[in-house]
Structure formats: structure tokens, C-alpha cells
Design an enzyme around this catalytic site. Structure first.
Site, mmCIF file in Angstrom:
data_model
loop_
_atom_site.group_PDB
_atom_site.id
_atom_site.type_symbol
_atom_site.label_atom_id
_atom_site.label_comp_id
_atom_site.label_asym_id
_atom_site.label_seq_id
_atom_site.Cartn_x
_atom_site.Cartn_y
_atom_site.Cartn_z
ATOM 1 N N VAL A 34 57.769 -15.349 152.767
ATOM 2 C CA VAL A 34 58.424 -14.429 151.842
ATOM 3 C C VAL A 34 57.714 -13.093 151.967
ATOM 4 O O VAL A 34 56.577 -13.016 152.433
ATOM 5 C CB VAL A 34 58.404 -14.929 150.369
ATOM 6 N N SER A 35 58.384 -12.028 151.554
ATOM 7 C CA SER A 35 57.860 -10.677 151.778
ATOM 8 C C SER A 35 56.798 -10.246 150.785
ATOM 9 O O SER A 35 55.911 -9.470 151.118
ATOM 10 C CB SER A 35 59.000 -9.656 151.753
ATOM 11 N N THR A 36 56.876 -10.731 149.533
ATOM 12 C CA THR A 36 55.926 -10.276 148.512
ATOM 13 C C THR A 36 55.309 -11.461 147.792
ATOM 14 O O THR A 36 55.836 -12.577 147.802
ATOM 15 C CB THR A 36 56.625 -9.380 147.450
ATOM 16 N N GLN A 74 57.480 -13.377 145.126
ATOM 17 C CA GLN A 74 58.500 -14.334 145.547
ATOM 18 C C GLN A 74 57.860 -15.700 145.790
ATOM 19 O O GLN A 74 56.650 -15.801 146.015
ATOM 20 C CB GLN A 74 59.180 -13.845 146.830
#
Length: 193
Positions: free
Chosen positions: A8-10, A13
Site C-alpha cells: 500500500v502507498s501510505t 492504508q
């Protein structure tokens, strides 16, 4: 071995959905990380690549978890295949290099992507040739040497020519002209100190 990769990007999340998908498939080991896909350096993905051996399989829930661009995807798949391993996407069933059909589909799509890049390159070259035939030169502007800079400064100071005429004469923009004026003025004031 069957490896799973989840990302996931962050940090806000969570990986729950991806991990559930990968566990349903029955992966032996999951590499997971919270880092943007645009970063080339992804520690867990690098660890996965270090562990890959011939006949291993990398499974992702969907391709956006592995890559953010087509070019990056093809490079990563090439790296996986260079180790004798395969890749499979749960969401994009066409990407499954463990089967002859999946290999064919990936090769076909990679070929279309390369064809598109080649067409863009060809159009760019043709456009540059047409521009040159019309007397225009593509590419970066040449840097102004000190003699040209001093001439620009002198013409500007004498006010015999308009700013627009000086810009046309040297094929420069107004901001560039004023940047040159300031640069030469500053160097002259340093000399006079």
C-alpha cells in the site's frame, strides 16, 4: 516456492484485502510493505527478488501493487523471468506466466507497448525533420557565451534596440534577457569593487 507481494502507498492504508487474497491462493511467504509504488527502492520487493529461484512464483493481488507504470511492470516481470521464476496476478488473469497462454498474452501486450514506444519515437524524429526543413532547430537552446552576454548587456544599456528586438536577435526569451542583464551587471559591479 510461491511468494506473495502486497503493498500500500501510505501507512494509513491497510493490507488486509491483499493479504486475504494471497492467503486464499496459499502462498508460502508474503512480502509486504507500506511505500509508494513510484519509489524504485522498495526494500521488501528487493528481498523478494533476492530469494527468487528457478520455478518460484510471485503472486500479486493486482498489478498496481507491483508497479505504477507499464515500463516499470515490464522491467519487473523481465527481472522475475531472468531468475527462472514466474508471476501471476489474481485480478488480471491474463498475467500468468506459469501457463503457455499467460506467457503468450504477456509477450503480446509487451510487444504492443514496445510498438507504441517505437511509433512515438518515429513521430518525434519525423517532426524534428519537418521542423528542420522549415528552418527551426529542435532540442535545447545553446548556452550564451560571455561575448554574447556582454553584447546583450551593451545593447540593452544603450537603448538603441527594443527588448523584443534583442530577444529576436539572440533567439532568447524576455526572462532570459533579464537574467543575462542581471548576471553581467553583477559581474561588472564585482569587478569595480
Amino acid at each position: 516456492m510461491i511468494f506473495g507481494y502486497a503493498r500500500v502507498s501510505t501507512h494509513d492504508q491497510n493490507l488486509d484485502r491483499q493479504l486475504e487474497d494471497l492467503n486464499k491462493i496459499g502462498v508460502d511467504e508474503v512480502f509486504q510493505e507500506k511505500v509508494t509504488g513510484t519509489k524504485a527502492d522498495r526494500p521488501q520487493l528487493n528481498r523478494l527478488f533476492e530469494k527468487l529461484r528457478k520455478d518460484d512464483v510471485v503472486i500479486v493481488s493486482d498489478l498496481t501493487r507491483l508497479s505504477r507504470s507499464t515500463k516499470d511492470l515490464f522491467n519487473l516481470v523481465e527481472l522475475i523471468q531472468s531468475k527462472g521464476a514466474n508471476i501471476k496476478s489474481i485480478k488480471e488473469s491474463w498475467l500468468d506466466t506459469t501457463t503457455p497462454t499467460g506467457k503468450l498474452m504477456f509477450t503480446f501486450i509487451a510487444g504492443i507497448s514496445q510498438f507504441e514506444r517505437d511509433l512515438i519515437s518515429q513521430r518525434t524524429k519525423e517532426g524534428l525533420e519537418i521542423a528542420r526543413a522549415r528552418g527551426k532547430v529542435g532540442g535545447r537552446k545553446q548556452k550564451l557565451d560571455n561575448v554574447k552576454k556582454e553584447t546583450i548587456h551593451k545593447l540593452y544599456q544603450e537603448k538603441n534596440m527594443s527588448v523584443m528586438d534583442i530577444c529576436k536577435m539572440f533567439s532568447i526569451s524576455k526572462p532570459t534577457l533579464y537574467k543575462v542583464i542581471n548576471e553581467v551587471s553583477n559581474s561588472l559591479s564585482d569587478i569595480l569593487k
